[in-house]
Design an enzyme around this catalytic site. Structure first.
Site, PDB file in Angstrom:
ATOM      1  N   GLY A 254     -12.572  -0.268   2.791  1.00 12.64           N
ATOM      2  CA  GLY A 254     -12.964  -1.666   2.617  1.00 12.64           C
ATOM      3  C   GLY A 254     -11.874  -2.487   1.937  1.00 12.64           C
ATOM      4  O   GLY A 254     -10.883  -1.953   1.448  1.00 12.64           O
ATOM      5  N   ASP A 255     -12.054  -3.782   1.953  1.00 10.26           N
ATOM      6  CA  ASP A 255     -11.215  -4.737   1.207  1.00 10.26           C
ATOM      7  C   ASP A 255     -12.045  -6.018   1.178  1.00 10.26           C
ATOM      8  O   ASP A 255     -13.279  -5.964   1.356  1.00 10.26           O
ATOM      9  CB  ASP A 255      -9.860  -4.934   1.915  1.00 10.26           C
ATOM     10  CG  ASP A 255      -8.867  -5.736   1.066  1.00 10.26           C
ATOM     11  OD1 ASP A 255      -8.336  -5.181   0.097  1.00 10.26           O
ATOM     12  OD2 ASP A 255      -8.637  -6.934   1.350  1.00 10.26           O
TER      13      ASP A 255
ATOM     14  N   LYS B 184       1.703   1.864  -3.678  1.00  8.14           N
ATOM     15  CA  LYS B 184       0.476   2.126  -4.427  1.00  8.14           C
ATOM     16  C   LYS B 184      -0.017   3.551  -4.149  1.00  8.14           C
ATOM     17  O   LYS B 184      -0.339   4.310  -5.061  1.00  8.14           O
ATOM     18  CB  LYS B 184      -0.593   1.121  -4.002  1.00  8.14           C
ATOM     19  CG  LYS B 184      -1.912   1.298  -4.699  1.00  8.14           C
ATOM     20  CD  LYS B 184      -3.014   0.480  -4.061  1.00  8.14           C
ATOM     21  CE  LYS B 184      -2.648  -0.985  -4.012  1.00  8.14           C
ATOM     22  NZ  LYS B 184      -3.821  -1.837  -3.792  1.00  8.14           N
TER      23      LYS B 184
ATOM     24  N   ASN C 162     -16.352  -6.842  -5.342  1.00 11.33           N
ATOM     25  CA  ASN C 162     -16.412  -5.437  -5.724  1.00 11.33           C
ATOM     26  C   ASN C 162     -15.519  -5.127  -6.927  1.00 11.33           C
ATOM     27  O   ASN C 162     -15.958  -4.483  -7.893  1.00 11.33           O
ATOM     28  CB  ASN C 162     -16.020  -4.578  -4.509  1.00 11.33           C
ATOM     29  CG  ASN C 162     -15.890  -3.120  -4.863  1.00 11.33           C
ATOM     30  OD1 ASN C 162     -14.785  -2.640  -5.121  1.00 11.33           O
ATOM     31  ND2 ASN C 162     -16.990  -2.421  -4.913  1.00 11.33           N
TER      32      ASN C 162
ATOM     33  N   GLN D  16       0.822  -1.219   0.000  1.00  9.73           N
ATOM     34  CA  GLN D  16       0.000   0.000   0.000  1.00  9.73           C
ATOM     35  C   GLN D  16       0.859   1.273   0.000  1.00  9.73           C
ATOM     36  O   GLN D  16       0.456   2.293  -0.558  1.00  9.73           O
ATOM     37  CB  GLN D  16      -0.907  -0.034   1.234  1.00  9.73           C
ATOM     38  CG  GLN D  16      -2.103   0.910   1.178  1.00  9.73           C
ATOM     39  CD  GLN D  16      -3.278   0.351   0.399  1.00  9.73           C
ATOM     40  OE1 GLN D  16      -3.619  -0.795   0.550  1.00  9.73           O
ATOM     41  NE2 GLN D  16      -3.887   1.186  -0.430  1.00  9.73           N
TER      42      GLN D  16
ATOM     43  N   LYS E 211      -2.839  -0.949   6.636  1.00  8.17           N
ATOM     44  CA  LYS E 211      -3.809  -2.006   6.316  1.00  8.17           C
ATOM     45  C   LYS E 211      -4.270  -2.638   7.620  1.00  8.17           C
ATOM     46  O   LYS E 211      -3.549  -2.572   8.616  1.00  8.17           O
ATOM     47  CB  LYS E 211      -3.147  -3.074   5.437  1.00  8.17           C
ATOM     48  CG  LYS E 211      -4.115  -3.965   4.704  1.00  8.17           C
ATOM     49  CD  LYS E 211      -4.646  -3.325   3.423  1.00  8.17           C
ATOM     50  CE  LYS E 211      -5.755  -4.133   2.807  1.00  8.17           C
ATOM     51  NZ  LYS E 211      -6.148  -3.622   1.487  1.00  8.17           N
TER      52      LYS E 211
HETATM   53  P1  NDP Z   1     -14.699  -8.887  -2.262  1.00  3.42           P
HETATM   54  O1  NDP Z   1     -14.778  -9.486  -0.917  1.00  3.42           O
HETATM   55  O2  NDP Z   1     -15.748  -7.969  -2.731  1.00  3.42           O
HETATM   56  O3  NDP Z   1     -14.546 -10.045  -3.382  1.00  3.42           O
HETATM   57  C1  NDP Z   1     -13.511 -10.971  -3.341  1.00  3.42           C
HETATM   58  C2  NDP Z   1     -13.760 -12.013  -4.396  1.00  3.42           C
HETATM   59  O4  NDP Z   1     -12.665 -12.910  -4.450  1.00  3.42           O
HETATM   60  C3  NDP Z   1     -14.984 -12.852  -4.105  1.00  3.42           C
HETATM   61  O5  NDP Z   1     -15.534 -13.278  -5.320  1.00  3.42           O
HETATM   62  C4  NDP Z   1     -14.398 -14.026  -3.329  1.00  3.42           C
HETATM   63  O6  NDP Z   1     -15.183 -15.202  -3.435  1.00  3.42           O
HETATM   64  C5  NDP Z   1     -13.072 -14.216  -4.018  1.00  3.42           C
HETATM   65  N1  NDP Z   1     -12.098 -14.728  -3.051  1.00  3.42           N
HETATM   66  C6  NDP Z   1     -11.748 -14.180  -1.855  1.00  3.42           C
HETATM   67  N2  NDP Z   1     -10.844 -14.937  -1.240  1.00  3.42           N
HETATM   68  C7  NDP Z   1     -10.610 -15.980  -2.050  1.00  3.42           C
HETATM   69  C8  NDP Z   1      -9.773 -17.108  -1.978  1.00  3.42           C
HETATM   70  N3  NDP Z   1      -8.983 -17.310  -0.916  1.00  3.42           N
HETATM   71  N4  NDP Z   1      -9.787 -17.957  -3.028  1.00  3.42           N
HETATM   72  C9  NDP Z   1     -10.571 -17.745  -4.099  1.00  3.42           C
HETATM   73  N5  NDP Z   1     -11.405 -16.689  -4.234  1.00  3.42           N
HETATM   74  C10 NDP Z   1     -11.410 -15.830  -3.217  1.00  3.42           C
HETATM   75  O7  NDP Z   1     -13.256  -8.184  -2.327  1.00  3.42           O
HETATM   76  P2  NDP Z   1     -12.735  -7.067  -3.341  1.00  3.42           P
HETATM   77  O8  NDP Z   1     -13.335  -7.259  -4.679  1.00  3.42           O
HETATM   78  O9  NDP Z   1     -12.856  -5.766  -2.658  1.00  3.42           O
HETATM   79  O10 NDP Z   1     -11.171  -7.405  -3.372  1.00  3.42           O
HETATM   80  C11 NDP Z   1     -10.599  -8.312  -4.328  1.00  3.42           C
HETATM   81  C12 NDP Z   1      -9.106  -8.069  -4.417  1.00  3.42           C
HETATM   82  O11 NDP Z   1      -8.857  -6.711  -4.821  1.00  3.42           O
HETATM   83  C13 NDP Z   1      -8.324  -8.239  -3.100  1.00  3.42           C
HETATM   84  O12 NDP Z   1      -7.030  -8.695  -3.416  1.00  3.42           O
HETATM   85  C14 NDP Z   1      -8.236  -6.808  -2.576  1.00  3.42           C
HETATM   86  O13 NDP Z   1      -7.149  -6.638  -1.692  1.00  3.42           O
HETATM   87  C15 NDP Z   1      -8.021  -6.056  -3.878  1.00  3.42           C
HETATM   88  N6  NDP Z   1      -8.337  -4.637  -3.855  1.00  3.42           N
HETATM   89  C16 NDP Z   1      -9.586  -4.196  -3.502  1.00  3.42           C
HETATM   90  C17 NDP Z   1      -9.857  -2.843  -3.525  1.00  3.42           C
HETATM   91  C18 NDP Z   1     -11.229  -2.307  -3.263  1.00  3.42           C
HETATM   92  O14 NDP Z   1     -11.424  -1.103  -3.450  1.00  3.42           O
HETATM   93  N7  NDP Z   1     -12.191  -3.105  -2.878  1.00  3.42           N
HETATM   94  C19 NDP Z   1      -8.819  -1.858  -3.860  1.00  3.42           C
HETATM   95  C20 NDP Z   1      -7.576  -2.429  -4.299  1.00  3.42           C
HETATM   96  C21 NDP Z   1      -7.365  -3.770  -4.263  1.00  3.42           C
HETATM   97  P3  NDP Z   1     -16.509 -15.405  -2.534  1.00  3.42           P
HETATM   98  O15 NDP Z   1     -17.595 -14.664  -3.252  1.00  3.42           O
HETATM   99  O16 NDP Z   1     -16.693 -16.878  -2.536  1.00  3.42           O
HETATM  100  O17 NDP Z   1     -16.188 -14.842  -1.192  1.00  3.42           O
END
Ligand code: NDP
Length: 444
Positions: free
Chosen positions: A165-166, A114, A240, A111, A126
């Protein structure tokens, strides 16, 4: 031994039980080696890398809460305040059973760079917990969030540390966390981002990471003389980042044919239907089997393996280390043009190297997914001036920031003779600003 190698060895020895953290540090430090070695004695005298890899502060706390059966549960909470050289700590909170200190440290370390790349004044941090929101009732999630904030509130603030969020933390959780912060402190301030629109949130924040990923990818392809329109893409994840990446890709004329969750993945040759995906994941919080049930054109596959599908672009948007070497080999065999990371560190080090060595355009998450935190910083600006900007205004600032990041990354790689290596470009461009600020502020 060179200074860089010495510090990598120290990090490995001191953090042996934290492989993700070691991976993140190694990737960054290896790629800024050329900058450090140009002035090695000075960096060594300042113990510069030792300070860079050590968080300013780690807060770990217990989070007790009562479930719907009246049973007391205890989770572990974290906030790692990593580096405040260029601004208040900023970074998300992750709620997932896999969370432990090494995951939070890796994310906090990433982070720093970034946030620097966004060009905005935000430091790196974080946090999160091993709490699993899956299968919990709204009331259980609320009680957990209230307990988590009852400890966290004393460490954060609009000018000190601003979480967001994350994974596992969306609008619902941010709302509960914000309510408890306000109740304890009596302050109505921008202490969290990703807030709802009725209480200080920013338009376009929900979409920002996914949209930003596509603005980035489009610009990076353009730099390489490639038009994004008409391309096909595989996206992983269904949260997300993934949902809004798919939405923006489609607006750009890209056909996205996959998405995935933690149990399986979808291949939909007609193109992913975003309203159906939103209904399944955002409204029902259900499995992707329900998407397949609602779409006759879709196939559901259990487990991992999205890389089996041949597309021009591959956009991993789920979680760390989801793309292993085996997947990278398949992508190269498929003729994939570019891999741009929406998630944080979704590609293993070996897979990254393989893609780069085989001519795939590779953009690391710390550059390609910076749109989320950049828009969080825009939310902080709006909160400070007590104004709300229009969707178009925020979105166009986001697009400008992402284009700027592409050009800074490309320029940094060129400057150090590593043209086309966007991992090095991102790490160097992010590092240079933080390094200047740390040097100016003395040994702190
Ligand atoms: P969400 O919780 O909204 O979605 C995560 C997705 O990934 C879900 O579909 C989840 O599946 C899947 N997932 C989570 N863990 C695993 C795992 N161990 N194995 C396989 N699939 C998995 O999170 P985000 O979309 O917010 O975040 C996704 C990524 O993006 C992360 O790496 C996060 O750190 C990164 N990120 C997010 C930001 C944000 O603004 N939200 C900003 C920058 C980076 P399921 O539906 O089954 O839970």
């Amino acid at each position: 031994m060179s200074y860089v190698d010495e510090v990598i060895a120290q990090v490995k020895a001191k953090n042996a039980a934290e492989p993700e953290f070691i991976q993140a540090v190694e990737e960054v430090i290896e790629s800024i080696r050329v900058v450090i070695e140009a002035d090695e004695q000075k960096y060594r005298d300042l113990a510069f890398l030792e300070r860079l890899v050590e968080p300013e502060r780690i807060i770990q706390f217990r989070v007790p809460w009562v479930d719907d059966n009246g049973k007391v549960q205890v989770n572990r909470g974290y906030r790692v305040q990593y580096n405040s050289a260029i601004g208040p700590y900023k970074g998300g909170l992750r709620l997932h059973p896999s969370v432990y200190l090494g995951i939070i440290k890796f994310l906090g370390f990433e982070q720093i760079f970034k946030n620097s790349l966004t060009g905005l004044p935000i430091g790196g941090g974080k946090g999160g917990s091993d709490f699993d929101p899956k299968g919990k009732s709204d009331n259980e999630v609320m009680r957990f969030c209230q307990s988590f904030m009852t400890e966290l509130y004393r460490h954060i603030g609009a000018d000190t540390d601003v979480p967001a969020g994350d994974i596992g933390v969306g609008a619902r959780e941010i709302g509960f966390l914000y309510g408890q912060y306000k109740r304890i402190t009596g302050l109505y301030e921008g202490v969290l981002t990703g807030k709802g629109l009725t209480y200080g949130g920013s338009l376009a924040r929900t979409q920002a990471t996914g949209y930003g990923l596509l603005y980035f990818t489009k610009e990076l392809l353009a730099v390489n003389g490639i038009d994004i329109a008409g391309k096909t893409a595989a996206v992983t994840g269904a949260g997300n980042v993934a949902i809004y990446a798919i939405e923006k890709a489609q607006q750009m004329g890209v056909k996205v044919v996959t998405c995935s969750d933690s149990t399986g993945w979808i291949y939909d040759p007609e193109g992913i239907d975003v309203p159906t995906l939103k209904q399944v994941k955002e409204v029902k919080r259900a499995r992707l089997t329900e998407y397949a049930a609602a779409r006759p054109s879709a196939e559901y596959h259990e487990g991992k393996g999205v890389w089996a599908i041949k597309t021009d672009l591959y956009l991993p948007c789920a979680t760390q280390n989801e793309l292993p070497l085996e997947g990278a080999k398949q992508l190269v065999a498929n003729g994939t043009i570019a891999v741009c990371e929406g998630a944080n560190m979704p590609t293993t080090l070996e897979a990254t190297k393989y893609l780069q060595e085989n001519g795939v355009i590779f953009a690391p998450g710390k550059a390609a997914n910076a749109g989320g935190v950049a828009t969080s910083a825009l939310e902080m600006s709006q909160n400070s001036e007590r104004l709300s900007w229009s969707f178009e205004e925020v979105d166009s600032k986001l697009e400008g920031i992402m284009k700027n990041i592409v050009h800074n990354v490309v320029a940094a790689a060129d400057k150090y003779g590593m043209s086309g290596n966007y991992v090095a470009g991102a790490n160097i461009a992010g590092f240079e600003k933080v390094a200047e600020a740390m040097k100016a502020q003395g040994v702190v």
